[in-house]
Scaffold this motif. Sequence first.
Motif, PDB file in Angstrom:
ATOM      1  N   SER A  11      34.099   9.838-101.831  1.00  0.00           N
ATOM      2  CA  SER A  11      34.370  11.165-102.390  1.00  0.00           C
ATOM      3  C   SER A  11      34.987  12.107-101.354  1.00  0.00           C
ATOM      4  N   LYS A  12      34.701  11.893-100.064  1.00  0.00           N
ATOM      5  CA  LYS A  12      35.288  12.714 -98.992  1.00  0.00           C
ATOM      6  C   LYS A  12      36.633  12.161 -98.524  1.00  0.00           C
ATOM      7  N   ASN A  13      37.095  11.096 -99.157  1.00  0.00           N
ATOM      8  CA  ASN A  13      38.366  10.429 -98.833  1.00  0.00           C
ATOM      9  C   ASN A  13      38.400   9.871 -97.407  1.00  0.00           C
ATOM     10  N   GLU A  14      37.247   9.485 -96.875  1.00  0.00           N
ATOM     11  CA  GLU A  14      37.200   8.831 -95.564  1.00  0.00           C
ATOM     12  C   GLU A  14      37.616   7.366 -95.673  1.00  0.00           C
ATOM     13  N   ILE A  15      37.348   6.753 -96.816  1.00  0.00           N
ATOM     14  CA  ILE A  15      37.767   5.377 -97.075  1.00  0.00           C
ATOM     15  C   ILE A  15      38.461   5.333 -98.428  1.00  0.00           C
ATOM     16  N   ASN A  16      39.316   4.339 -98.610  1.00  0.00           N
ATOM     17  CA  ASN A  16      39.985   4.232 -99.912  1.00  0.00           C
ATOM     18  C   ASN A  16      39.113   3.417-100.869  1.00  0.00           C
ATOM     19  N   TYR A  17      39.551   3.327-102.108  1.00  0.00           N
ATOM     20  CA  TYR A  17      38.725   2.701-103.144  1.00  0.00           C
ATOM     21  C   TYR A  17      38.593   1.190-102.946  1.00  0.00           C
ATOM     22  N   LYS A  18      39.590   0.546-102.333  1.00  0.00           N
ATOM     23  CA  LYS A  18      39.492  -0.896-102.105  1.00  0.00           C
ATOM     24  C   LYS A  18      38.426  -1.217-101.071  1.00  0.00           C
ATOM     25  N   GLU A  19      38.384  -0.439-100.007  1.00  0.00           N
ATOM     26  CA  GLU A  19      37.358  -0.645 -98.972  1.00  0.00           C
ATOM     27  C   GLU A  19      35.960  -0.368 -99.541  1.00  0.00           C
ATOM     28  N   ALA A  20      35.860   0.674-100.377  1.00  0.00           N
ATOM     29  CA  ALA A  20      34.575   1.004-100.989  1.00  0.00           C
ATOM     30  C   ALA A  20      34.113  -0.122-101.903  1.00  0.00           C
ATOM     31  N   TYR A  21      35.034  -0.664-102.670  1.00  0.00           N
ATOM     32  CA  TYR A  21      34.680  -1.769-103.561  1.00  0.00           C
ATOM     33  C   TYR A  21      34.208  -2.978-102.760  1.00  0.00           C
ATOM     34  N   ASN A  22      34.909  -3.295-101.674  1.00  0.00           N
ATOM     35  CA  ASN A  22      34.508  -4.436-100.837  1.00  0.00           C
ATOM     36  C   ASN A  22      33.161  -4.206-100.162  1.00  0.00           C
ATOM     37  N   MET A  23      32.843  -2.953 -99.841  1.00  0.00           N
ATOM     38  CA  MET A  23      31.534  -2.668 -99.246  1.00  0.00           C
ATOM     39  C   MET A  23      30.417  -2.777-100.286  1.00  0.00           C
ATOM     40  N   LEU A  24      30.715  -2.339-101.517  1.00  0.00           N
ATOM     41  CA  LEU A  24      29.686  -2.387-102.558  1.00  0.00           C
ATOM     42  C   LEU A  24      29.480  -3.793-103.100  1.00  0.00           C
ATOM     43  N   TYR A  25      30.559  -4.549-103.239  1.00  0.00           N
ATOM     44  CA  TYR A  25      30.487  -5.881-103.828  1.00  0.00           C
ATOM     45  C   TYR A  25      31.134  -6.904-102.885  1.00  0.00           C
ATOM     46  N   PRO A  26      30.413  -7.338-101.867  1.00  0.00           N
ATOM     47  CA  PRO A  26      31.009  -8.312-100.939  1.00  0.00           C
ATOM     48  C   PRO A  26      31.189  -9.663-101.621  1.00  0.00           C
ATOM     49  N   ARG A  27      32.195 -10.378-101.181  1.00  0.00           N
ATOM     50  CA  ARG A  27      32.459 -11.709-101.746  1.00  0.00           C
ATOM     51  C   ARG A  27      31.461 -12.707-101.199  1.00  0.00           C
ATOM     52  N   ILE A  28      30.918 -13.482-102.086  1.00  0.00           N
ATOM     53  CA  ILE A  28      29.943 -14.496-101.707  1.00  0.00           C
ATOM     54  C   ILE A  28      30.609 -15.850-101.897  1.00  0.00           C
ATOM     55  N   LYS A  29      30.688 -16.607-100.819  1.00  0.00           N
ATOM     56  CA  LYS A  29      31.285 -17.928-100.910  1.00  0.00           C
ATOM     57  C   LYS A  29      30.281 -18.898-101.511  1.00  0.00           C
ATOM     58  N   THR A  30      30.753 -19.665-102.451  1.00  0.00           N
ATOM     59  CA  THR A  30      29.900 -20.690-103.034  1.00  0.00           C
ATOM     60  C   THR A  30      30.303 -22.037-102.481  1.00  0.00           C
ATOM     61  N   LYS A  31      29.320 -22.849-102.236  1.00  0.00           N
ATOM     62  CA  LYS A  31      29.589 -24.185-101.739  1.00  0.00           C
ATOM     63  C   LYS A  31      30.066 -25.065-102.875  1.00  0.00           C
ATOM     64  N   LYS A  32      31.053 -25.874-102.597  1.00  0.00           N
ATOM     65  CA  LYS A  32      31.521 -26.824-103.590  1.00  0.00           C
ATOM     66  C   LYS A  32      30.592 -28.037-103.532  1.00  0.00           C
ATOM     67  N   VAL A  33      30.037 -28.384-104.679  1.00  0.00           N
ATOM     68  CA  VAL A  33      29.111 -29.505-104.720  1.00  0.00           C
ATOM     69  C   VAL A  33      29.888 -30.811-104.677  1.00  0.00           C
ATOM     70  N   ARG A  34      29.318 -31.776-104.017  1.00  0.00           N
ATOM     71  CA  ARG A  34      29.950 -33.085-103.937  1.00  0.00           C
ATOM     72  C   ARG A  34      29.504 -33.925-105.121  1.00  0.00           C
ATOM     73  N   LYS A  35      30.417 -34.712-105.629  1.00  0.00           N
ATOM     74  CA  LYS A  35      30.142 -35.521-106.796  1.00  0.00           C
ATOM     75  C   LYS A  35      29.521 -36.845-106.376  1.00  0.00           C
ATOM     76  N   ALA A  36      28.488 -37.229-107.080  1.00  0.00           N
ATOM     77  CA  ALA A  36      27.830 -38.506-106.822  1.00  0.00           C
ATOM     78  C   ALA A  36      28.529 -39.603-107.619  1.00  0.00           C
ATOM     79  N   HIS A  37      28.435 -40.810-107.127  1.00  0.00           N
ATOM     80  CA  HIS A  37      29.067 -41.932-107.809  1.00  0.00           C
ATOM     81  C   HIS A  37      28.062 -42.984-108.264  1.00  0.00           C
ATOM     82  N   PHE A  38      26.867 -42.966-107.691  1.00  0.00           N
ATOM     83  CA  PHE A  38      25.877 -43.986-108.019  1.00  0.00           C
ATOM     84  C   PHE A  38      24.512 -43.354-108.250  1.00  0.00           C
ATOM     85  N   VAL A  39      23.696 -44.050-109.035  1.00  0.00           N
ATOM     86  CA  VAL A  39      22.319 -43.645-109.303  1.00  0.00           C
ATOM     87  C   VAL A  39      21.406 -44.768-108.832  1.00  0.00           C
ATOM     88  N   LYS A  40      20.390 -44.414-108.058  1.00  0.00           N
ATOM     89  CA  LYS A  40      19.429 -45.392-107.551  1.00  0.00           C
ATOM     90  C   LYS A  40      18.088 -45.120-108.206  1.00  0.00           C
TER      91      LYS A  40
END
Length: 117
Positions: A11-40
Motif C-alpha cells: 500500500s505504501k508502494n515500497e514493493i510492486n504487486y508481483k513481489e508481494a504476491y511472491n512473498m504471500l504465496y511462495p512456490r512450493i516444488k513438488t517431487k516427481k514420483v518415480r514409477k514402479a515396474h514390479f510388485v513383490k
Amino acid sequence: MQRNEVLNKLSKNEINYKEAYNMLYPRIKTKKVRKAHFVKLKINIPDGGVANVMIRFLFLIPIPIWLVTIIVRRRLNQYVSDDIPISFRDLIHLVSIKGSHIKVMTSDHTNILIKTI
C-alpha cells in the motif's frame, strides 16, 4: 514476513504487486514420483508349513505391474468393496508409485506384505 507487513509495504508502494504476491504465496516444488515396474509379494500363513513354502516359491520373483493391470482391466471402474470407496484404477495408480509398502494383517493373523520395486 507476515501478511500484514507485506500488504502495508504494497500500500505504501515500497514493493510492486508481483513481489508481494511472491512473498504471500511462495512456490512450493513438488517431487516427481518415480514409477514402479514390479510388485513383490510376501505372504506368511501361521501354522502353514508346506503351504508357506509353496506360496513363497510361487512369489519368489517380482510380478510386473503391466501383468496386474491386464488381470484387473475388466474391473477398473468398480470399487474394491462397499467399505472402501476406491476404484481399482486408483488402486493400481497408487501401487505403481516406487517404494510404497502395503502391509495387510487379517483376523486369522495371516501377514501379507506388498512392495513395489
